[in-house]
Design a protein around this motif. Structure first.
Motif, PDB file in Angstrom:
ATOM      1  N   ILE A   1       0.842  -1.192   0.000  1.00 17.38           N
ATOM      2  CA  ILE A   1       0.000   0.000   0.000  1.00 17.38           C
ATOM      3  C   ILE A   1       0.878   1.243   0.000  1.00 17.38           C
ATOM      4  O   ILE A   1       1.830   1.345   0.791  1.00 17.38           O
ATOM      5  N   THR A   2       0.569   2.184  -0.896  1.00 16.88           N
ATOM      6  CA  THR A   2       1.346   3.411  -1.025  1.00 16.88           C
ATOM      7  C   THR A   2       0.421   4.629  -0.967  1.00 16.88           C
ATOM      8  O   THR A   2      -0.795   4.501  -0.796  1.00 16.88           O
ATOM      9  N   GLN A   3       1.020   5.788  -1.153  1.00 12.91           N
ATOM     10  CA  GLN A   3       0.260   7.037  -1.181  1.00 12.91           C
ATOM     11  C   GLN A   3      -0.885   6.987  -2.184  1.00 12.91           C
ATOM     12  O   GLN A   3      -1.974   7.510  -1.936  1.00 12.91           O
ATOM     13  N   ALA A   4      -0.667   6.337  -3.314  1.00 17.18           N
ATOM     14  CA  ALA A   4      -1.671   6.302  -4.379  1.00 17.18           C
ATOM     15  C   ALA A   4      -2.935   5.566  -3.964  1.00 17.18           C
ATOM     16  O   ALA A   4      -3.986   5.733  -4.588  1.00 17.18           O
TER      17      ALA A   4
ATOM     18  N   VAL B   1       2.037  -3.832  10.432  1.00 16.17           N
ATOM     19  CA  VAL B   1       1.369  -4.538   9.334  1.00 16.17           C
ATOM     20  C   VAL B   1       1.508  -6.023   9.648  1.00 16.17           C
ATOM     21  O   VAL B   1       2.530  -6.639   9.362  1.00 16.17           O
ATOM     22  N   ASP B   2       0.463  -6.571  10.270  1.00 20.24           N
ATOM     23  CA  ASP B   2       0.594  -7.910  10.855  1.00 20.24           C
ATOM     24  C   ASP B   2      -0.102  -9.003  10.069  1.00 20.24           C
ATOM     25  O   ASP B   2      -0.176 -10.147  10.537  1.00 20.24           O
ATOM     26  N   GLY B   3      -0.636  -8.676   8.882  1.00 26.46           N
ATOM     27  CA  GLY B   3      -1.297  -9.723   8.125  1.00 26.46           C
ATOM     28  C   GLY B   3      -1.574  -9.334   6.693  1.00 26.46           C
ATOM     29  O   GLY B   3      -1.600  -8.152   6.342  1.00 26.46           O
ATOM     30  N   TRP B   4      -1.751 -10.343   5.843  1.00 28.63           N
ATOM     31  CA  TRP B   4      -2.191 -10.127   4.472  1.00 28.63           C
ATOM     32  C   TRP B   4      -3.010 -11.340   4.041  1.00 28.63           C
ATOM     33  O   TRP B   4      -2.878 -12.426   4.605  1.00 28.63           O
TER      34      TRP B   4
ATOM     35  N   LEU C   1      -4.087  -5.847   2.965  1.00 31.55           N
ATOM     36  CA  LEU C   1      -3.102  -5.820   4.052  1.00 31.55           C
ATOM     37  C   LEU C   1      -3.830  -5.417   5.325  1.00 31.55           C
ATOM     38  O   LEU C   1      -4.721  -4.561   5.289  1.00 31.55           O
ATOM     39  N   ARG C   2      -3.434  -6.004   6.465  1.00 29.47           N
ATOM     40  CA  ARG C   2      -4.025  -5.559   7.717  1.00 29.47           C
ATOM     41  C   ARG C   2      -3.002  -4.769   8.516  1.00 29.47           C
ATOM     42  O   ARG C   2      -1.854  -5.194   8.682  1.00 29.47           O
ATOM     43  N   VAL C   3      -3.444  -3.608   9.010  1.00 24.81           N
ATOM     44  CA  VAL C   3      -2.627  -2.756   9.866  1.00 24.81           C
ATOM     45  C   VAL C   3      -3.263  -2.732  11.249  1.00 24.81           C
ATOM     46  O   VAL C   3      -4.429  -2.359  11.396  1.00 24.81           O
ATOM     47  N   ALA C   4      -2.503  -3.144  12.253  1.00 19.00           N
ATOM     48  CA  ALA C   4      -2.963  -3.100  13.642  1.00 19.00           C
ATOM     49  C   ALA C   4      -2.247  -1.958  14.352  1.00 19.00           C
ATOM     50  O   ALA C   4      -1.016  -1.870  14.320  1.00 19.00           O
ATOM     51  N   SER C   5      -3.019  -1.064  14.975  1.00 19.12           N
ATOM     52  CA  SER C   5      -2.456   0.093  15.672  1.00 19.12           C
ATOM     53  C   SER C   5      -2.781   0.000  17.156  1.00 19.12           C
ATOM     54  O   SER C   5      -3.932  -0.247  17.526  1.00 19.12           O
TER      55      SER C   5
ATOM     56  N   THR D   1      -6.937  -2.029   0.948  1.00 20.42           N
ATOM     57  CA  THR D   1      -6.808  -2.603  -0.375  1.00 20.42           C
ATOM     58  C   THR D   1      -6.182  -1.585  -1.317  1.00 20.42           C
ATOM     59  O   THR D   1      -6.223  -0.383  -1.064  1.00 20.42           O
ATOM     60  N   GLN D   2      -5.616  -2.057  -2.403  1.00 20.92           N
ATOM     61  CA  GLN D   2      -5.038  -1.146  -3.382  1.00 20.92           C
ATOM     62  C   GLN D   2      -6.146  -0.340  -4.042  1.00 20.92           C
ATOM     63  O   GLN D   2      -7.160  -0.888  -4.464  1.00 20.92           O
ATOM     64  N   ALA D   3      -5.939   0.983  -4.105  1.00 19.87           N
ATOM     65  CA  ALA D   3      -6.901   1.943  -4.654  1.00 19.87           C
ATOM     66  C   ALA D   3      -8.201   1.968  -3.863  1.00 19.87           C
ATOM     67  O   ALA D   3      -9.214   2.457  -4.352  1.00 19.87           O
ATOM     68  N   GLY D   4      -8.162   1.480  -2.621  1.00 23.26           N
ATOM     69  CA  GLY D   4      -9.380   1.408  -1.830  1.00 23.26           C
ATOM     70  C   GLY D   4      -9.739   2.693  -1.115  1.00 23.26           C
ATOM     71  O   GLY D   4     -10.867   2.857  -0.650  1.00 23.26           O
ATOM     72  N   GLY D   5      -8.772   3.624  -0.953  1.00 20.61           N
ATOM     73  CA  GLY D   5      -9.033   4.861  -0.219  1.00 20.61           C
ATOM     74  C   GLY D   5      -9.076   4.607   1.267  1.00 20.61           C
ATOM     75  O   GLY D   5      -8.042   4.392   1.902  1.00 20.61           O
TER      76      GLY D   5
END
Length: 353
Positions: free
Chosen positions: A23-26, A181-184, A197-201, A231-235
């Motif tokens: 996942i990136t800025q885009a 980032v603990d999962g995909w 991708l899953r991000v846990a905070s 997700t990619q391009a998911g916002g």
């Protein structure tokens, strides 16, 4: 040979469907984008600790509760004052929800970010109290994501803000955020399956508040968790679970998922609630005060339930503030449903003796 190639193509397609993504800025929201968000009925059988490589998260049976639209703008679309105060930001989220900072409730809320190639950072937020603009600027920025997001990546940030309001009091917060980032894998929601991708905070907030109306102040530490599937391009996250720490255990307080359209047959939350309620102090040991941001025209009905769904207390609130004795309640998270006119607001209270 033809069947071998077809089989190989199907195998590759299957692999791509569950491949690890970055996942990136885009992939973040952009100015002009709107997203439909549905809040689901909390399911306490969900275990948010389930994660890892090539995981399937099954949330397809979530029950919708309410829906709202999340809209993003460029900073230039806000007032000139906000453009000066939040110089450097480039993305604004006009959230459909009111927010509360201890006893101070804000309506018409904007969450203000900078989205660049390195990170998505929150500069602060802005709202109104009785129609008066209240900008809140973070000293150090809250780094929501650091790019690129890849499996096993870890980052952290410290941020904070303070609000001083004449006649109300003073509120400040210091925050420590640790993102992992603990999962995909594949996340299944009521509207489909997504490669995510899953991000846990883990978020630790130290809140300091002094209220002129009550003549005293407190200093409390709160620990909470955010689990986001991107997700990619998911916002915005395709699914997000928020939880509160209760005696070292994450207890789910909210579940939302990205929808293709506003759900039919469930209430739609207005862009700004006419009446907003907050809970203070939180956590509480002896008493809890429920406060409204406005004068009353009709009584509000308060229903308190515990994490099992059992009703602990139900009463009518006929004035802008009400006090509940919680000294006899067990430690844990309690949910308050506030029904006022044609709106419903859900609050969470932690009791710790």
């Amino acid at each position: 040979m033809k069947y071998y190639l077809i089989g190989l193509w199907l195998l590759m397609a299957s692999f791509r469907a569950v491949a690890q993504i970055t996942i990136t800025q885009a992939d973040m929201p952009h100015a002009g984008a709107s997203y439909f968000n549905t809040t689901a009925v909390i399911d306490f059988t969900i275990d948010p600790s389930q994660t890892g490589a090539n995981t399937t998260w099954d949330f397809h049976q979530l029950t919708p509760l309410s829906s709202a639209t999340d809209t993003f703008y460029g900073l230039s679309e806000l007032s000139f004052l906000y453009q000066i105060l939040y110089a450097g930001a480039n993305l604004v989220d006009k959230t459909p929800y009111s927010i509360s900072v201890d006893q101070i409730a804000l309506d018409d809320v904007y969450l203000i970010y900078e989205n660049n190639s390195n990170a998505l950072k929150q500069y602060g937020f802005a709202g109104t109290i009785d129609g008066i603009p209240v900008p809140v600027l973070y000293g150090d920025k809250d780094v929501i994501y650091k790019f690129p997001l890849q499996f096993n990546g870890v980052d952290s940030s410290s941020s904070g803000f303070s609000i001083g309001l004449t006649g109300l009091g003073y509120v400040s917060q210091q925050r420590k955020r640790v993102n992992t980032v603990d999962g995909w894998g594949t996340v299944q929601t009521p509207i489909g399956n997504f490669n995510a991708l899953r991000v846990a905070s883990v978020i630790t907030d130290v809140d300091s508040v002094y209220l002129d109306t009550l003549g005293f102040g407190t200093n409390v530490t709160l620990k909470s968790y955010e689990y986001k599937w991107l997700t990619q391009a998911g916002g915005i996250p395709v699914l997000q679970i928020n939880a509160q720490d209760v005696l070292g255990v994450p207890v789910i307080t909210q579940i939302t998922y990205q929808d293709t359209a506003l759900q039919t047959g469930v209430p739609v939350i207005a862009a700004a609630l006419h009446q907003s309620f907050s809970v203070y102090p939180n956590p509480a040991g002896d008493v809890v005060q429920i406060c409204s941001n406005n004068s009353f025209r009709h009584p509000a009905t308060i229903t308190v339930t515990d994490i099992s769904g059992a009703v602990v207390q139900r009463f009518d609130m006929n004035q802008p503030a009400a006090v509940i004795q919680v000294s006899g309640w067990k430690n844990g998270i309690y949910f308050l449903e506030v029904q006022y006119e044609d709106t419903v607001q859900h609050l969470t209270c932690v009791v710790q003796h």
